[in-house]
Write a protein that holds these residues in place. Structure first.
Motif, PDB file in Angstrom:
ATOM      1  N   ASP A  43       0.805  -1.231   0.000  1.00  0.00           N
ATOM      2  CA  ASP A  43       0.000   0.000   0.000  1.00  0.00           C
ATOM      3  C   ASP A  43       0.834   1.276   0.000  1.00  0.00           C
ATOM      4  O   ASP A  43       0.319   2.361  -0.271  1.00  0.00           O
ATOM      5  N   ALA A  44       2.129   1.168   0.271  1.00  0.00           N
ATOM      6  CA  ALA A  44       2.988   2.352   0.257  1.00  0.00           C
ATOM      7  C   ALA A  44       3.124   2.950  -1.136  1.00  0.00           C
ATOM      8  O   ALA A  44       3.483   4.125  -1.264  1.00  0.00           O
ATOM      9  N   VAL A  45       2.837   2.169  -2.195  1.00  0.00           N
ATOM     10  CA  VAL A  45       2.934   2.743  -3.541  1.00  0.00           C
ATOM     11  C   VAL A  45       1.989   3.935  -3.708  1.00  0.00           C
ATOM     12  O   VAL A  45       2.244   4.812  -4.531  1.00  0.00           O
ATOM     13  N   LEU A  46       0.951   3.993  -2.916  1.00  0.00           N
ATOM     14  CA  LEU A  46       0.028   5.135  -2.983  1.00  0.00           C
ATOM     15  C   LEU A  46       0.721   6.442  -2.594  1.00  0.00           C
ATOM     16  O   LEU A  46       0.282   7.523  -2.989  1.00  0.00           O
ATOM     17  N   MET A  82       1.878  -1.563  -7.907  1.00  0.00           N
ATOM     18  CA  MET A  82       1.185  -0.496  -8.629  1.00  0.00           C
ATOM     19  C   MET A  82       0.044  -1.069  -9.456  1.00  0.00           C
ATOM     20  O   MET A  82      -1.069  -0.552  -9.421  1.00  0.00           O
ATOM     21  N   ASP A  83       0.332  -2.129 -10.193  1.00  0.00           N
ATOM     22  CA  ASP A  83      -0.681  -2.746 -11.048  1.00  0.00           C
ATOM     23  C   ASP A  83      -1.870  -3.244 -10.224  1.00  0.00           C
ATOM     24  O   ASP A  83      -3.026  -3.060 -10.611  1.00  0.00           O
ATOM     25  N   ALA A  84      -1.581  -3.849  -9.077  1.00  0.00           N
ATOM     26  CA  ALA A  84      -2.647  -4.382  -8.227  1.00  0.00           C
ATOM     27  C   ALA A  84      -3.568  -3.277  -7.715  1.00  0.00           C
ATOM     28  O   ALA A  84      -4.738  -3.528  -7.422  1.00  0.00           O
ATOM     29  N   ARG A  85      -3.045  -2.053  -7.636  1.00  0.00           N
ATOM     30  CA  ARG A  85      -3.825  -0.921  -7.121  1.00  0.00           C
ATOM     31  C   ARG A  85      -4.284   0.019  -8.229  1.00  0.00           C
ATOM     32  O   ARG A  85      -4.819   1.090  -7.972  1.00  0.00           O
ATOM     33  N   GLY A  86      -4.050  -0.360  -9.470  1.00  0.00           N
ATOM     34  CA  GLY A  86      -4.508   0.440 -10.599  1.00  0.00           C
ATOM     35  C   GLY A  86      -3.783   1.752 -10.762  1.00  0.00           C
ATOM     36  O   GLY A  86      -4.357   2.718 -11.263  1.00  0.00           O
TER      37      GLY A  86
END
Length: 117
Positions: A43-46, A82-86
């Motif tokens: 979730d840190a990619v956000l 990133m891909d998993a979170r769109g």
């Protein structure tokens, strides 16, 4: 010295990202030759998304990541996460970039210190 920060938590809701970036900034401030790499995963990619709007007086991780980049550090994001979170590459903070587990493995081998948040 090379420092690698591996960050997993979401940018808001806990203070792990905030504290990781505070420490990264403090290290560069104390030793300007310090090379800092921040690897955002899960979730840190956000945290790597551009145009974050936070209330006045509240920390903003986008600005904190830009401080890492302005001190010649690197901000890398797990591409699978990133891909998993769109999240697409065009949504990232300028200077941050998509990365891979292979690149994280290399950065881990090269780092003098690895800190996980």
């Amino acid at each position: 010295m090379k420092g690698l920060f591996i960050v997993n938590d979401p940018p808001y809701g806990t203070e792990r990202v905030y504290n990781a970036l505070r420490l990264a900034h403090a290290l560069v401030k104390k030793d300007p030759s310090m090379q800092v790499t921040v690897f955002l995963m899960a979730d840190a990619v956000l945290a790597g998304k551009a145009n974050q709007k936070t209330p006045d007086g509240y920390y903003n991780v986008e600005r904190m990541l830009k401080r890492v980049l302005s001190s010649h550090g690197a901000v890398l994001l797990c591409g699978t996460c990133m891909d998993a979170r769109g999240i697409g590459d065009a949504e990232l903070i300028q200077g941050a970039r998509r990365s891979t587990m292979d690149e994280l493995a290399g950065a881990t081998i090269e780092a003098d210190k690895v800190l996980i948040f």
